[in-house]
Structures are given as C-alpha cells and as structure tokens.
Write an enzyme that holds these catalytic residues in place. Structure first.
Site, PDB file in Angstrom:
ATOM      1  N   SER A 158       1.816  14.709  42.449  1.00 54.10           N
ATOM      2  CA  SER A 158       0.830  15.676  41.993  1.00 54.10           C
ATOM      3  C   SER A 158       1.465  17.080  41.950  1.00 54.10           C
ATOM      4  O   SER A 158       2.561  17.227  41.435  1.00 54.10           O
ATOM      5  CB  SER A 158      -0.370  15.630  42.942  1.00 54.10           C
ATOM      6  OG  SER A 158      -1.530  15.896  42.258  1.00 54.10           O
ATOM      7  N   ASP A 410      -4.636   7.420  35.439  1.00 51.23           N
ATOM      8  CA  ASP A 410      -4.743   8.701  36.131  1.00 51.23           C
ATOM      9  C   ASP A 410      -5.007   9.841  35.147  1.00 51.23           C
ATOM     10  O   ASP A 410      -4.192  10.090  34.257  1.00 51.23           O
ATOM     11  CB  ASP A 410      -3.419   8.966  36.874  1.00 51.23           C
ATOM     12  CG  ASP A 410      -3.423  10.297  37.593  1.00 51.23           C
ATOM     13  OD1 ASP A 410      -4.507  10.870  37.799  1.00 51.23           O
ATOM     14  OD2 ASP A 410      -2.319  10.760  37.959  1.00 51.23           O
ATOM     15  N   HIS A 435      -3.665   7.687  40.391  1.00 48.75           N
ATOM     16  CA  HIS A 435      -2.888   8.859  40.788  1.00 48.75           C
ATOM     17  C   HIS A 435      -1.753   8.497  41.762  1.00 48.75           C
ATOM     18  O   HIS A 435      -1.989   8.024  42.849  1.00 48.75           O
ATOM     19  CB  HIS A 435      -3.831   9.867  41.423  1.00 48.75           C
ATOM     20  CG  HIS A 435      -3.319  11.275  41.407  1.00 48.75           C
ATOM     21  ND1 HIS A 435      -2.771  11.856  40.289  1.00 48.75           N
ATOM     22  CD2 HIS A 435      -3.287  12.221  42.368  1.00 48.75           C
ATOM     23  CE1 HIS A 435      -2.421  13.098  40.577  1.00 48.75           C
ATOM     24  NE2 HIS A 435      -2.726  13.348  41.822  1.00 48.75           N
TER      25      HIS A 435
END
Ligand SMILES: *[C@@H]1O[C@H](CO)[C@@H](O)[C@H](O)[C@H]1NC(C)=O
Ligand SMILES: *[C@@H]1O[C@H](CO)[C@@H](O)[C@H](O)[C@H]1NC(C)=O
Ligand SMILES: *[C@@H]1O[C@H](CO)[C@@H](O)[C@H](O)[C@H]1NC(C)=O
Ligand SMILES: *[C@@H]1O[C@H](CO)[C@@H](O)[C@H](O)[C@H]1NC(C)=O
Ligand SMILES: *[C@@H]1O[C@H](CO)[C@@H](O)[C@H](O)[C@H]1NC(C)=O
Length: 474
Positions: A158, A410, A435
């Site tokens: 991320s 995601d 994710h």
C-alpha cells in the site's frame, strides 16, 4: 460538501491495510535510532527516536540479505505482525528482517505528544523525510562489519509499497531492489482515470452474485426517498439498528458515505479464507454479502432491509455487535488521522464516481473543495502536483529492480503499475487477489495465482541478491 464524503472515504479506507492472519513466530528485538527531525534544512537541528524492529535469528552472517519493510501509516508492529510473507521467506534467503517505523506514527514521534498539535509541529511529516530516515537507518546498519556486504531489499504494501518503490528510485545505492505490493503510485493528478477505483469495487460485487451491484445502485435513491420524511428517517434508524437514531437529512447523507466506505472496505479485504480483522469476516465476504442482494427490483423498504442484512455480514458476523454506528467504519488502531494530514499535503489522490459505470452516487473530483476542507482541518493546503514532480509519475524508466504487484480485486490496483515498464520494472498481476494478498502468510486456501506471484517475487529477489554479489565479486 460534495467531495467531503469522498475524501473521508479515502482517508478511512486507506488505513484498513495491515489486516492479516496472525504470525506463528514473530520474534524480534526493538531498537531506536536518533534521527534528525529535518533532513533537508539546517535550522531545526533537533532529533527524535525512530523505532525499528529486527529479527535476525535466520540471518546468515556476515553478508546475508536484509529484507527492509518501509513502514507506512501506522504502528510498525501492525506491519511486522501482518507481513507474513517476509517471515515465511526469511529462512530460505538467510535474511535478516527489519521493520522501520514511519515518522509520526507509533512510537516515532518527532515532537512527542505535541507532534500533531499544530501545522508547525506536523511540518516534517512527508514521504521525503520518511525515505531519508530509512536511508540513514540502512547506512547505520551497514556500518557494522557483519552487514557491510548485505544486499538490502525494500518491501512494503500500500503506501508502504509506494515508499519501497520510491526508496529504490531515490536511494538505489542502499537498496538493490524493491517489492511494491498494491502500491498506487499513479493515483495522482490525471495519471489514471479518477473513476477506476470505484469501478473495480463495483466489478467485485458484480462478479459475486447476480443483482448484487444493481441492488446497491438502487439503494441510494431508496434512501433518499426515505430521507424525505421524518417517518422515513425514523424507519431507517430502526431498520439499520443504529446506535443513535438519525436526526436530520444531513445525517442520512453521512450514513450513505458510511455505507459506501463499507462496500469499499469489503472489496479491499475480499480474501479467500475467513480472516479476523477488526471485523471477523467469512471467506470471500462479498459473496456472503451478495446472498442478501439478489433482487434489485424490490420496494424501497424491502430493498433496504436486505442492504441492512448485507452490511451486517461486515459489522456483525460474530453476532456480537449490538447496534451499528455510522461514524465507525472499523478502521482499527491505524492512524487515519496521520494519513488524513498526508492526504491534505502531498498525497492528493483524485477519486470520482458517475453512478453509471459504478454502483455509487455520482461525485466529481473537486480539488478546490478538497483543499478548503484540508485548510479547515489542518491549516495547510495540499499541493496537487508535487508527488508527480518529485517521483516522476509515469516517467520512471530510468529506475530498475522494482516489482509492482497488484490484485485484480483490489480497488487500489486502479493507481498501480499493471504492465511491466522494462525488464527490471516488473508488474505481477494476481487475478484472485485483494489488497496485497501476496504479503500475507501462506495459507492453505491461497489461490494458485498468489502462490505463483510469491514464487516469482522470491525469484526476482534472489536474482537481485546474486547480481549484487557478482558486482562486489564476493
Ligand atoms: C502485534 O502482535 C503483538 C503480539 O501478538 C501484539 O501485542 C500487538 O498489539 C500487535 N500489534 C498491533 C498493532 O496489532
Ligand atoms: C505531553 O507529555 C508531557 C510529559 O509527558 C505532559 O506533561 C503533558 O501534559 C502532555 N501534553 C499533552 C497535550 O498531552
Ligand atoms: C447481531 O447479531 C445478533 C445475533 O444474531 C443480534 O442479536 C443482533 O441484533 C445483531 N446486531 C445488529 C446490529 O443487527
Ligand atoms: C460511534 O462512534 C463514534 C466515533 O468513534 C463514537 O465517538 C461514538 O461514541 C459512537 N457511538 C456509540 C453510540 O457507540
Ligand atoms: C512523461 O511521459 C509521458 C507519457 O509517457 C509523456 O507524454 C511526457 O512528455 C513525459 N514527460 C517528461 C517530462 O518526460
């Protein structure tokens, strides 16, 4: 007002990241390194203690590789707890694991409890300062004879994945390569269409059951019709088992943002096995949700009753939630607060929806409104173009040795690098991945695609290590 829901959404969803299964053997030591608060100017000469965690029980010294997690917006133990991939491969690589905390999060507070007190104290919360902290830390570690010839690999998910990629771009002398998992380095300016993010969420729901996305599309108008009367608002409060009854039309609008955030969160954590996050969820939770949303053509109350049942999969899977709180989207202990400042300064990510190609209410991206909100909350205004200026946007072909991995499920893959840019800027796609599924621990229910992705990632990491050793001639 229009952009408020969206920006809130961004801030909240972003923080719902490190969730994962529990580690079997998270043995590490905690250390602190004295860092300059300001690496780039000379007036503020004070220092703070940056926390970092080290696990060296499997390290082949001297010279074994170092896997270096570039910490993102939260307590670093959250990421060491939740990046099972690094623990799983440590043995095979003979690697030391290092988890470096990002400044202004966890225990790494430049001004102690005053760090968030005003814009002046927050001034050093930037990705550039964080990368400089990482560089100083790596240099410090490599000053020991045992690590002198250790190749360092940056790893992150991320925002942490963005930092890993940028670390390789900006400090190639310190990291031989980077694994940037679910890193939306292009979710800036017009590098990708702003509506892609919500389209991906919508596709996840479309794929998970017929009538599902359409039911959600229709729910917004149904809620709006309810909001027209006091009776309708009362009915909503009771049908959704809300902890505190809605008091106004504005609160009904806020409830819609809460619903949107919940659908987005589900897309991020649509994992193939039950996982206990802040909210425990079943395997493939969107499929569970969609079981309640098969018929989009019901009357308002019946449709919304089903929406309630669906949302309860997320909030009440254990049956232990007495009531639903529309000011909570279960984003946990992470600092959405800190991220909100970062989003209001450097990390300006445009999002929009049109209600046609996605299941959300139409909302334009409005930078000026966003900027005004930021000024109200933090006393600073965002710089829309800075990230692209400093990190290159799409013009990054001079870089090398970066893996960009993305899961098709995601929503953050919208801003990710999904095609290889060169022989050594490699995109890995995980069709069944949400994710950064690849950074999680091995699991018997892992889809083949994530097993293959992890194997490929390890192969690249080994290749970088080997090349480094060849160069050094050791
Ligand atoms: C990480 O795991 C440890 C041990 O289980 C726990 O004490 C700690 O609270 C966890 N950290 C976070 C942020 O969840
Ligand atoms: C910050 O910490 C200091 C010392 O620990 C304490 O005296 C002070 O009250 C705290 N300030 C705030 C705003 O919490
Ligand atoms: C959660 O589930 C339990 C058990 O089924 C139920 O009693 C409770 O009312 C539910 N909570 C909400 C908010 O619906
Ligand atoms: C709902 O959540 C908010 C924000 O966390 C909290 O301040 C509030 O007390 C909660 N309300 C109830 C009734 O639990
Ligand atoms: C960056 O790349 C884009 C598209 O690939 C191109 O149009 C643009 O001119 C490039 N900018 C610079 C500064 O090289």
């Amino acid at each position: 007002m229009a952009s408020q829901g969206l920006s809130r959404l961004v801030l909240l969803t972003w923080t719902f990241l490190g969730v994962s299964n529990v580690l079997s053997d998270p043995t590490y030591e905690t250390y602190y390194l004295e860092q300059k608060i300001d690496h780039f100017g000379f007036f503020e000469d004070a220092t703070f203690r940056q926390r970092y965690l080290v696990s060296d029980t499997r390290w082949k010294k001297p010279g074994g590789p170092i896997l270096f997690y570039t910490g993102n917006e939260g307590d670093i133990t959250l990421f060491s707890n939740n990046t099972g991939f690094m623990w799983d491969i440590a043995e095979e690589l003979g690697a030391m694991l290092v988890f470096a905390e990002h400044r202004y999060y966890g225990e790494s507070m430049p001004y102690g409890n005053l760090s968030y007190s005003d814009p002046k104290h927050l001034n050093y919360l930037t990705s550039e300062q964080a990368l400089a902290d990482f560089a100083v830390l790596i240099r410090f570690m490599k000053e020991s004879t045992e690590a002198k010839h250790s190749p360092v690999i940056a790893i992150g998910g991320s925002y942490g994945g963005m930092l890993a990629a940028w670390m390789r771009m900006k400090y190639p002398q310190y990291v031989v390569g980077a694994l940037a998992a679910s890193a939306p380095i292009w979710q800036f300016e017009d590098l990708v269409p702003c509506d892609l993010y919500y389209q991906i969420v919508t596709n996840d729901f479309k794929k998970s059951g017929s009538g599902c996305a359409e039911s959600i599309t229709k729910s917004w108008a149904a809620i709006n019709r309810m909001a027209e009367s006091d009776d309708g608002i009362r009915w909503l409060s009771s049908a959704f088992h809300l902890c505190s009854p809605l008091k106004s039309k504005e609160e009904v609008m806020a409830m819609k943002s809460w619903l949107s955030e919940t659908w987005v969160n589900l897309a991020m954590v649509d994992y193939p096995y039950p996982a206990s996050f802040l909210e425990p969820l079943p395997a493939w939770p969107i499929k569970e949700v969609c079981k309640y949303l098969k018929n989009p053509d019901l009357a308002d109350k019946e449709l919304l009753q089903n929406i309630f049942e669906a949302i309860n999969v997320y909030y009440n899977y254990t049956g232990e939630t007495p009531c639903l709180n529309t000011s909570q989207t279960a984003v946990g202990s992470l600092s959405d607060f800190g991220w909100s400042y970062q989003a209001c300064t450097e990390m300006v990510m445009p999002f929009c929806s049109d209600g046609v190609n996605d299941m959300f209410e139409p909302q334009k991206w409005d930078f000026d409104a966003f900027s005004d909100e930021c000024y109200k909350q933090w006393g600073v205004r965002p710089r829309e173009k800075w990230i692209r200026t400093v990190y290159g946007g799409k013009n990054i072909s001079a870089a090398s040795n970066i893996i960009f991995s993305n899961g098709d499920l995601d929503p953050w893959s919208a801003g990710g690098v999904k095609q290889s840019l060169s022989d050594s800027l490699v995109a890995i796609l995980i069709p069944d991945g949400a994710h950064h599924l690849d950074l999680r621990s091995n699991n018997p229910y892992d889809p083949k695609s994530v097993i293959q992705a992890r194997a490929l990632e390890v192969a690249y990491i080994k290749k970088w290590i080997q090349e480094y050793r060849q160069q050094l001639n050791i």
